[in-house]
Design a protein around this motif. Structure first.
Motif, PDB file in Angstrom:
ATOM      1  N   MET A 127      18.755 -36.933 -18.154  1.00  0.00           N
ATOM      2  CA  MET A 127      17.941 -38.151 -18.217  1.00  0.00           C
ATOM      3  C   MET A 127      17.152 -38.294 -16.910  1.00  0.00           C
ATOM      4  N   THR A 128      15.849 -38.346 -17.042  1.00  0.00           N
ATOM      5  CA  THR A 128      15.008 -38.402 -15.847  1.00  0.00           C
ATOM      6  C   THR A 128      15.031 -39.794 -15.223  1.00  0.00           C
ATOM      7  N   LYS A 129      14.986 -39.845 -13.922  1.00  0.00           N
ATOM      8  CA  LYS A 129      14.909 -41.114 -13.207  1.00  0.00           C
ATOM      9  C   LYS A 129      13.503 -41.396 -12.692  1.00  0.00           C
ATOM     10  N   SER A 130      12.598 -40.445 -12.845  1.00  0.00           N
ATOM     11  CA  SER A 130      11.222 -40.657 -12.395  1.00  0.00           C
ATOM     12  C   SER A 130      10.448 -41.456 -13.434  1.00  0.00           C
ATOM     13  N   ASN A 131       9.367 -42.052 -12.974  1.00  0.00           N
ATOM     14  CA  ASN A 131       8.551 -42.915 -13.824  1.00  0.00           C
ATOM     15  C   ASN A 131       7.246 -42.211 -14.177  1.00  0.00           C
ATOM     16  N   PRO A 132       7.033 -41.855 -15.444  1.00  0.00           N
ATOM     17  CA  PRO A 132       5.795 -41.166 -15.821  1.00  0.00           C
ATOM     18  C   PRO A 132       4.598 -42.090 -15.952  1.00  0.00           C
ATOM     19  N   GLY A 133       4.808 -43.399 -15.760  1.00  0.00           N
ATOM     20  CA  GLY A 133       3.723 -44.355 -15.939  1.00  0.00           C
ATOM     21  C   GLY A 133       3.573 -44.750 -17.391  1.00  0.00           C
ATOM     22  N   ASN A 134       2.895 -45.855 -17.614  1.00  0.00           N
ATOM     23  CA  ASN A 134       2.677 -46.340 -18.972  1.00  0.00           C
ATOM     24  C   ASN A 134       1.482 -45.657 -19.611  1.00  0.00           C
ATOM     25  N   PHE A 135       1.640 -45.330 -20.882  1.00  0.00           N
ATOM     26  CA  PHE A 135       0.539 -44.842 -21.703  1.00  0.00           C
ATOM     27  C   PHE A 135       0.051 -45.991 -22.582  1.00  0.00           C
ATOM     28  N   PHE A 136      -1.051 -45.761 -23.266  1.00  0.00           N
ATOM     29  CA  PHE A 136      -1.684 -46.855 -24.006  1.00  0.00           C
ATOM     30  C   PHE A 136      -0.712 -47.540 -24.960  1.00  0.00           C
ATOM     31  N   GLU A 137       0.087 -46.764 -25.672  1.00  0.00           N
ATOM     32  CA  GLU A 137       0.975 -47.368 -26.672  1.00  0.00           C
ATOM     33  C   GLU A 137       2.149 -48.118 -26.058  1.00  0.00           C
ATOM     34  N   ASP A 138       2.312 -48.051 -24.736  1.00  0.00           N
ATOM     35  CA  ASP A 138       3.386 -48.784 -24.070  1.00  0.00           C
ATOM     36  C   ASP A 138       3.014 -50.232 -23.758  1.00  0.00           C
ATOM     37  N   PHE A 139       1.730 -50.577 -23.886  1.00  0.00           N
ATOM     38  CA  PHE A 139       1.289 -51.935 -23.575  1.00  0.00           C
ATOM     39  C   PHE A 139       1.341 -52.807 -24.823  1.00  0.00           C
ATOM     40  N   SER A 140       1.526 -54.110 -24.607  1.00  0.00           N
ATOM     41  CA  SER A 140       1.532 -55.065 -25.721  1.00  0.00           C
ATOM     42  C   SER A 140       0.805 -56.331 -25.292  1.00  0.00           C
ATOM     43  N   PRO A 141       0.167 -57.029 -26.226  1.00  0.00           N
ATOM     44  CA  PRO A 141      -0.576 -58.247 -25.870  1.00  0.00           C
ATOM     45  C   PRO A 141       0.343 -59.301 -25.258  1.00  0.00           C
ATOM     46  N   GLY A 142      -0.118 -59.916 -24.178  1.00  0.00           N
ATOM     47  CA  GLY A 142       0.659 -60.952 -23.518  1.00  0.00           C
ATOM     48  C   GLY A 142       1.733 -60.436 -22.585  1.00  0.00           C
ATOM     49  N   GLN A 143       1.902 -59.132 -22.518  1.00  0.00           N
ATOM     50  CA  GLN A 143       2.917 -58.537 -21.643  1.00  0.00           C
ATOM     51  C   GLN A 143       2.639 -58.895 -20.181  1.00  0.00           C
ATOM     52  N   THR A 144       3.692 -59.266 -19.456  1.00  0.00           N
ATOM     53  CA  THR A 144       3.587 -59.562 -18.026  1.00  0.00           C
ATOM     54  C   THR A 144       4.312 -58.482 -17.241  1.00  0.00           C
ATOM     55  N   ILE A 145       3.654 -57.957 -16.230  1.00  0.00           N
ATOM     56  CA  ILE A 145       4.214 -56.873 -15.420  1.00  0.00           C
ATOM     57  C   ILE A 145       4.226 -57.309 -13.964  1.00  0.00           C
ATOM     58  N   SER A 146       5.419 -57.345 -13.377  1.00  0.00           N
ATOM     59  CA  SER A 146       5.548 -57.601 -11.941  1.00  0.00           C
ATOM     60  C   SER A 146       5.574 -56.253 -11.235  1.00  0.00           C
ATOM     61  N   HIS A 147       4.642 -56.033 -10.341  1.00  0.00           N
ATOM     62  CA  HIS A 147       4.449 -54.711  -9.748  1.00  0.00           C
ATOM     63  C   HIS A 147       5.313 -54.525  -8.502  1.00  0.00           C
ATOM     64  N   ALA A 148       5.721 -53.300  -8.297  1.00  0.00           N
ATOM     65  CA  ALA A 148       6.640 -52.971  -7.208  1.00  0.00           C
ATOM     66  C   ALA A 148       5.932 -52.856  -5.851  1.00  0.00           C
ATOM     67  N   THR A 149       6.743 -52.869  -4.841  1.00  0.00           N
ATOM     68  CA  THR A 149       6.438 -52.610  -3.440  1.00  0.00           C
ATOM     69  C   THR A 149       5.515 -53.656  -2.817  1.00  0.00           C
ATOM     70  N   PRO A 150       6.105 -54.780  -2.368  1.00  0.00           N
ATOM     71  CA  PRO A 150       5.329 -55.731  -1.558  1.00  0.00           C
ATOM     72  C   PRO A 150       4.781 -55.019  -0.320  1.00  0.00           C
ATOM     73  N   ARG A 151       3.684 -55.521   0.205  1.00  0.00           N
ATOM     74  CA  ARG A 151       3.027 -54.839   1.326  1.00  0.00           C
ATOM     75  C   ARG A 151       2.640 -55.855   2.378  1.00  0.00           C
ATOM     76  N   THR A 152       3.236 -55.738   3.569  1.00  0.00           N
ATOM     77  CA  THR A 152       2.831 -56.567   4.697  1.00  0.00           C
ATOM     78  C   THR A 152       1.612 -55.925   5.350  1.00  0.00           C
ATOM     79  N   VAL A 153       0.543 -56.702   5.449  1.00  0.00           N
ATOM     80  CA  VAL A 153      -0.719 -56.191   5.977  1.00  0.00           C
ATOM     81  C   VAL A 153      -0.749 -56.445   7.491  1.00  0.00           C
ATOM     82  N   THR A 154      -1.060 -55.425   8.249  1.00  0.00           N
ATOM     83  CA  THR A 154      -1.020 -55.519   9.714  1.00  0.00           C
ATOM     84  C   THR A 154      -2.392 -55.255  10.317  1.00  0.00           C
ATOM     85  N   GLU A 155      -2.483 -55.492  11.618  1.00  0.00           N
ATOM     86  CA  GLU A 155      -3.721 -55.181  12.329  1.00  0.00           C
ATOM     87  C   GLU A 155      -3.997 -53.679  12.318  1.00  0.00           C
ATOM     88  N   ALA A 156      -2.955 -52.885  12.233  1.00  0.00           N
ATOM     89  CA  ALA A 156      -3.155 -51.434  12.129  1.00  0.00           C
ATOM     90  C   ALA A 156      -3.877 -51.073  10.839  1.00  0.00           C
TER      91      ALA A 156
END
Length: 347
Positions: free
Chosen positions: A1-30
């Motif tokens: 069983m794979t633990k990697s994420n192949p990403g969503n394909f077209f048939e994986d989406f549904s109307p009204g679906q809500t997706i919370s995206h990973a990896t918050p990002r702190t923005v710096t002066e760098a």
């Protein structure tokens, strides 16, 4: 069983679906410095704390386009990892300023799905909202993207996509709290031209050009944590339509906006994205030029706002040819048609 994420394909989406995206990002002066190195942007409001403080802000805010790219990058693993192309943007509104030290995350809602007639791809329409560490919305936009199907024979749900508003109304534009152009220094900003100096219908050739190098666009896309295969995986693109990696459209937008400094140096603060289309691909080694047209003006009281059409052209002087032919088709050298509002000081 794979633990990697192949990403969503077209048939994986549904109307009204809500997706919370990973990896918050702190923005710096760098991040700001790195983004400047990659785009050459010279807008004073984002370059100097002292300039921003003279305009009533606590310090130099993050360029709204950098905010847009970082929020967009959060969505790629879930929305467009298996994309063929990002088709366009609309209804983009910058809702609150972002400063170094703020942390960004993103949530998307699926607004529409439409399978293409070839049965191999479909168009997914989503609204993405970016939030800061206080759960305050800082950015919202709609985009539509063509996504591969995992299986051409698979059943897929169609849901009529929304029809985005053609532009954000002037009355809906938000200025950052505290912004005051009374202390604005035209000399330090690099141009004497204010709101009153621009006329609807006026076109501005931004004159300068910038060649996009392979390493630069790779670094920029990594800065935004945009993992789309069409930008990263050269081997996977050998059998694609173009046979090589595409430059992420956000790189095109940011470089074109940086070029627009020459002629629009005081139209610094982007307030809204009315619409945008990547009409032809950009590749490493191409040289980008740009021109702008003033589409509309809005008096916001303490500042003015210009509605601008930014057109980017590759390998040809931007002002030297019509960007559409008699049939209304874009010239193959046109790579971007971008419509936005920007705040500008008044006299």
């Amino acid at each position: 069983m794979t633990k990697s994420n192949p990403g969503n394909f077209f048939e994986d989406f549904s109307p009204g679906q809500t997706i919370s995206h990973a990896t918050p990002r702190t923005v710096t002066e760098a991040d700001v410095a790195f983004n400047t190195a990659l785009t050459g942007s010279r807008y004073a409001l984002f370059s100097a704390d002292s300039f921003a403080q003279n305009c009533g802000l606590p310090g130099a805010p993050i360029d709204p386009l950098l905010v847009f790219h970082i929020v967009f990058g959060k969505t790629v693993p879930d929305i467009s990892l298996n994309a063929v192309a990002n088709l366009g943007y609309a209804e983009g509104r910058f809702l609150a300023p972002v400063y170094p030290g703020d942390t960004l995350n993103a949530v998307s809602e699926v607004l529409g799905l439409k399978q293409n007639s070839n049965g191999k791809t479909g168009v997914v329409t989503v609204r993405t909202t970016g939030f800061n560490q206080d759960d305050e919305a800082v950015l919202s936009y709609v985009r539509w993207v063509m996504v591969n199907k995992r299986d051409a024979g698979a059943q897929a749900t169609d849901a009529p996509p929304i029809t985005p508003a053609p532009f954000v109304k002037g009355a809906e534009l938000l200025l950052p709290p505290g912004l005051d152009f009374e202390g604005y220094d035209l000399g330090l900003a690099g141009s004497p031209h204010t709101f009153e100096d621009y006329a609807i219908g006026e076109k501005i050739d931004h004159v300068d050009g910038m060649t996009v190098e392979e390493a630069e666009h790779q670094l920029a896309t990594r800065l935004y944590q945009n993992t789309a295969r069409v930008h990263f995986d050269a081997l996977a693109q050998k059998d694609s339509r173009f046979g090589k990696r595409l430059i992420y459209g956000g790189v095109t937008i940011s470089i074109a906006r940086a070029l627009a400094f020459n002629g629009l140096a005081n139209a610094q603060l982007m307030l809204a994205i009315n619409g945008g289309r990547h009409v032809n691909p950009l590749f490493a080694g191409d040289t980008l030029y740009a021109w702008s047209e003033v589409l509309d003006k809005e008096d916001l009281g303490s500042a003015g706002a210009l509605r601008l059409r930014l057109v980017a052209v590759k390998n040809q002087n931007a002002a030297s040819f019509p960007f559409k032919n008699d049939a209304g088709e874009f010239d193959p050298n046109v790579v971007l048609d971008f419509d936005y509002w920007a705040a500008i000081p008044k006299r």
